[in-house]
Motif scaffolding. Structure first.
Motif, PDB file in Angstrom:
ATOM      1  N   ASP A 208       0.859  -1.190   0.000  1.00 54.14           N
ATOM      2  CA  ASP A 208       0.000   0.000   0.000  1.00 54.14           C
ATOM      3  C   ASP A 208       0.897   1.241   0.000  1.00 54.14           C
ATOM      4  N   TRP A 209       1.035   1.840  -1.183  1.00 59.19           N
ATOM      5  CA  TRP A 209       1.885   3.013  -1.315  1.00 59.19           C
ATOM      6  C   TRP A 209       1.307   4.211  -0.567  1.00 59.19           C
ATOM      7  N   GLY A 210       0.015   4.263  -0.421  1.00 60.41           N
ATOM      8  CA  GLY A 210      -0.610   5.363   0.315  1.00 60.41           C
ATOM      9  C   GLY A 210      -0.164   5.398   1.767  1.00 60.41           C
ATOM     10  N   VAL A 211      -0.078   4.228   2.380  1.00 58.32           N
ATOM     11  CA  VAL A 211       0.383   4.151   3.767  1.00 58.32           C
ATOM     12  C   VAL A 211       1.851   4.561   3.857  1.00 58.32           C
ATOM     13  N   ALA A 212       2.654   4.158   2.881  1.00 54.43           N
ATOM     14  CA  ALA A 212       4.074   4.523   2.883  1.00 54.43           C
ATOM     15  C   ALA A 212       4.248   6.037   2.756  1.00 54.43           C
TER      16      ALA A 212
ATOM     17  N   ALA B 275       2.021   8.347   3.480  1.00 53.35           N
ATOM     18  CA  ALA B 275       1.478   8.984   4.683  1.00 53.35           C
ATOM     19  C   ALA B 275       2.468   8.896   5.844  1.00 53.35           C
ATOM     20  N   SER B 276       3.152   7.783   5.977  1.00 52.32           N
ATOM     21  CA  SER B 276       4.120   7.661   7.065  1.00 52.32           C
ATOM     22  C   SER B 276       5.328   8.563   6.827  1.00 52.32           C
TER      23      SER B 276
END
Length: 93
Positions: free
Chosen positions: A55-59, A61-62
């Motif tokens: 999940d690139w979105g989580v990466a 966002a972090s």
């Protein structure tokens, strides 16, 4: 150099030279084994990554929530250890 410290090594010098020639002669086998091992590692990594969805979105966002000043503060001791190691090796050499 080792032979000057350990005279017994002179007894086995002929055997070691033969073994060294065999290793040189079979260099292609070592290269083939290295290529097969690297291919196996790539295949295993691909199999491991492809079974999981990343999940690139989580990466992203972090990374946006990362406290950059703390990261910069942490880099000083990291690179400071390299400087300390360089000084230590300068003393050793």
């Amino acid at each position: 150099m080792i032979g000057s410290i350990f005279p017994v090594c002179y007894l086995f010098r002929r055997h070691f030279r033969r073994e060294e020639k065999n290793i040189r002669r079979q260099g292609w086998k070592w290269a083939l084994a290295a290529i097969v091992a690297a291919g196996l590692c790539v295949w295993l990594l691909h199999a491991r990554v492809s079974t999981r969805a990343f999940d690139w979105g989580v990466a992203v966002a972090s990374l946006t929530r990362l406290h950059w000043p703390w990261l910069l503060v942490a880099l000083f001791p990291i690179f400071g250890t390299y400087y300390g190691r360089a000084l230590r090796w300068e003393v050793f050499l």
